[in-house]
Write a protein that holds these residues in place. Structure first.
Motif, PDB file in Angstrom:
ATOM      1  N   UNK A 154      46.750   6.437 -11.126  1.00 45.31           N
ATOM      2  CA  UNK A 154      46.572   7.869 -11.357  1.00 45.31           C
ATOM      3  C   UNK A 154      47.270   8.272 -12.654  1.00 45.31           C
ATOM      4  N   UNK A 155      46.638   9.160 -13.400  1.00 42.36           N
ATOM      5  CA  UNK A 155      47.282   9.780 -14.554  1.00 42.36           C
ATOM      6  C   UNK A 155      47.851  11.094 -14.060  1.00 42.36           C
ATOM      7  N   UNK A 156      49.183  11.232 -14.064  1.00 41.94           N
ATOM      8  CA  UNK A 156      49.827  12.458 -13.602  1.00 41.94           C
ATOM      9  C   UNK A 156      49.915  13.502 -14.717  1.00 41.94           C
ATOM     10  N   UNK A 157      50.363  13.026 -15.892  1.00 47.71           N
ATOM     11  CA  UNK A 157      50.551  13.922 -17.036  1.00 47.71           C
ATOM     12  C   UNK A 157      50.136  13.215 -18.317  1.00 47.71           C
ATOM     13  N   UNK A 158      49.714  14.020 -19.289  1.00 44.40           N
ATOM     14  CA  UNK A 158      49.455  13.521 -20.634  1.00 44.40           C
ATOM     15  C   UNK A 158      50.210  14.439 -21.584  1.00 44.40           C
ATOM     16  N   UNK A 159      51.075  13.854 -22.387  1.00 39.55           N
ATOM     17  CA  UNK A 159      51.901  14.614 -23.333  1.00 39.55           C
ATOM     18  C   UNK A 159      52.651  15.741 -22.627  1.00 39.55           C
ATOM     19  N   UNK A 160      53.107  15.472 -21.398  1.00 38.15           N
ATOM     20  CA  UNK A 160      53.887  16.442 -20.641  1.00 38.15           C
ATOM     21  C   UNK A 160      53.075  17.474 -19.873  1.00 38.15           C
ATOM     22  N   UNK A 161      51.758  17.458 -20.005  1.00 37.52           N
ATOM     23  CA  UNK A 161      50.892  18.418 -19.315  1.00 37.52           C
ATOM     24  C   UNK A 161      50.325  17.792 -18.045  1.00 37.52           C
ATOM     25  N   UNK A 162      50.523  18.468 -16.902  1.00 39.79           N
ATOM     26  CA  UNK A 162      49.993  17.989 -15.632  1.00 39.79           C
ATOM     27  C   UNK A 162      48.472  18.050 -15.681  1.00 39.79           C
TER      28      UNK A 162
ATOM     29  N   UNK B  67      49.754   3.784  -6.703  1.00 42.32           N
ATOM     30  CA  UNK B  67      50.065   3.811  -5.281  1.00 42.32           C
ATOM     31  C   UNK B  67      49.096   2.875  -4.584  1.00 42.32           C
ATOM     32  N   UNK B  68      49.642   1.837  -3.995  1.00 41.31           N
ATOM     33  CA  UNK B  68      48.808   0.815  -3.375  1.00 41.31           C
ATOM     34  C   UNK B  68      48.029   1.379  -2.199  1.00 41.31           C
ATOM     35  N   UNK B  69      46.697   1.290  -2.247  1.00 41.11           N
ATOM     36  CA  UNK B  69      45.894   1.782  -1.130  1.00 41.11           C
ATOM     37  C   UNK B  69      45.994   0.895   0.108  1.00 41.11           C
ATOM     38  N   UNK B  70      46.540  -0.324  -0.036  1.00 37.86           N
ATOM     39  CA  UNK B  70      46.609  -1.252   1.087  1.00 37.86           C
ATOM     40  C   UNK B  70      48.028  -1.419   1.627  1.00 37.86           C
ATOM     41  N   UNK B  71      48.981  -0.736   1.034  1.00 37.59           N
ATOM     42  CA  UNK B  71      50.381  -0.885   1.408  1.00 37.59           C
ATOM     43  C   UNK B  71      50.725   0.086   2.534  1.00 37.59           C
ATOM     44  N   UNK B  72      51.134  -0.442   3.694  1.00 38.05           N
ATOM     45  CA  UNK B  72      51.450   0.423   4.835  1.00 38.05           C
ATOM     46  C   UNK B  72      52.632   1.331   4.554  1.00 38.05           C
TER      47      UNK B  72
END
Length: 125
Positions: A53-61, A83-88
């Motif tokens: 996932x990209x959370x922020x770019x250049x500090x912008x959410x 975030x692992x989709x297979x990790x319990x």
């Protein structure tokens, strides 16, 4: 012996690439002002696997439902999460990555396992 993590990751990459092909351009966020520019004047950064996932770019959410961003060429800082989709335990890895982007190019954000550590790579497609 085959690592299940490697198998799941390979399957995830295939699913994301298929999804990107089907939606091509959907959920792509324009991160510059003004009207959309021609593809040869912007850089595109897309998610290359499930769990990235990209959370922020250049500090912008940028939100959580985007599949990619369009930016003007130059140096940009990405706040990336896996975030692992297979990790319990739903463990996650987070990092800041600075990347020089070129106009007319498309880049994929993926993870790579190096010495039992998960790192992010941004590769030209």
């Amino acid at each position: 012996m085959v690592s299940w993590r490697v198998v799941l990751k390979a399957a995830g990459v295939c699913m994301v690439l298929a999804a990107l092909t089907m939606v091509s351009g959907c959920n792509t966020l324009q991160l510059y002002q003004g009207d959309p520019l021609p593809a040869d004047q912007v850089a595109k950064v897309q998610l290359g696997e499930i769990g990235v996932h990209i959370q922020k770019v250049n500090g912008t959410d940028v939100g959580s439902s985007i599949m990619g961003v369009e930016l003007l060429p130059g140096r940009h800082q990405f706040d990336l999460v896996y975030q692992s989709p297979s990790d319990v335990y739903m463990s996650s890895t987070r990092t800041l990555k600075t990347v020089d982007l070129r106009a007319g190019k498309t880049y994929l954000v993926m993870t790579k396992e190096v010495s039992d550590r998960l790192i992010f790579v941004v590769e030209e497609r």
